[in-house]
Design an enzyme around this catalytic site. Structure first.
Site, short mmCIF file in Angstrom:
data_model
loop_
_atom_site.label_atom_id
_atom_site.label_comp_id
_atom_site.label_asym_id
_atom_site.label_seq_id
_atom_site.Cartn_x
_atom_site.Cartn_y
_atom_site.Cartn_z
N GLU A 1 19.08 78.27 109.70
CA GLU A 1 18.36 79.12 109.08
C GLU A 1 18.66 80.50 109.66
O GLU A 1 19.60 80.77 110.72
CB GLU A 1 16.78 78.92 109.41
N GLU B 1 8.55 69.75 104.92
CA GLU B 1 7.45 70.45 105.40
C GLU B 1 7.48 70.32 106.96
O GLU B 1 7.51 69.09 107.31
CB GLU B 1 6.24 70.14 104.68
N HIS C 1 14.71 71.57 103.73
CA HIS C 1 14.09 70.78 104.57
C HIS C 1 12.92 70.42 104.21
O HIS C 1 12.11 71.11 103.41
CB HIS C 1 14.18 70.95 106.00
#
Length: 212
Positions: free
Chosen positions: A82, A11, A9
């Site tokens: 994640e 920042e 993804h």
């Protein structure tokens, strides 16, 4: 599958602040939005058939921008989320060091053995992403597939793909909106691009404020 493209993804605010994100959400920065748009333009030439993305906001926002540019609607899946960092989520490294000194020391020296309080663990995260990629490979036999996920999870898949050990975790790096490409050839799958950010040069040449 003909081609698998794995990207991290864009920042986020927490990337800038140095906070552990895990399964918590943090919005893309202005540079993160630019990265996602540039990545979408870069991927137009890849003839992508399917997009799969993590359901977490930072990956979802990145996927939506890319999907709008290349004309494909993303599918979202929790298996692409994640790694769960448990009690460390939302904390900076200094805050983790203050409150969990021994666990952080183990995470830095032996990440494959580290136990993060209420966290997921590298082995569990790797099993999750490897199983997911195997599943979508079977569903996309002749397709070019884009997967938008997170730094740790992508590294865990690449470790498995390259037959590296979990103890080699810190030997790999994944920058925001970097590209990894695996092509499936007659002799087997081949990693042809790794952590590629060449298309981002426009940010760095513009005002030199791009943070990756």
């Amino acid at each position: 599958m003909k081609k698998l493209i794995l990207v991290r993804h864009g920042e986020t605010e927490w990337n800038i602040e140095g906070r552990t994100q895990g399964k918590m959400n943090s919005s893309l920065t202005e540079d993160g939005l630019i990265q996602a748009r540039l990545l979408g333009e870069r991927l137009i030439s890849e003839d992508i058939d399917s997009i799969y993305a993590s359901h977490l906001d930072r990956a979802k926002s990145t996927a939506e921008i890319i999907g709008n540019i290349i004309g494909k609607s993303p599918s979202y899946d929790e298996d692409l989320a994640e790694l769960g960092f448990g009690e460390w989520e939302g904390l900076t490294v200094k805050e983790i060091e203050l409150n969990y000194p021994q666990q952080l020391k183990e995470w830095h020296s032996n990440p494959h053995k580290a136990i993060i309080p209420s966290g997921e663990g590298l082995g569990i995260g790797q099993e999750r992403i490897v199983s997911f990629i195997k599943k979508i490979s079977q569903e996309n036999e002749d397709n070019n597939v884009l997967v938008i996920s997170h730094g740790t999870i992508i590294k865990l898949f690449l470790l498995s793909f390259l037959n590296m050990q979990l103890s080699d975790f810190y030997r790999l790096k994944q920058d925001n909106c970097s590209i990894n490409v695996i092509e499936f050839k007659k002799r087997g799958p081949v990693l042809v691009k790794y952590n590629d950010k060449c298309y981002m040069e426009i940010i760095n040449k513009g005002d030199n404020n791009g943070k990756e």
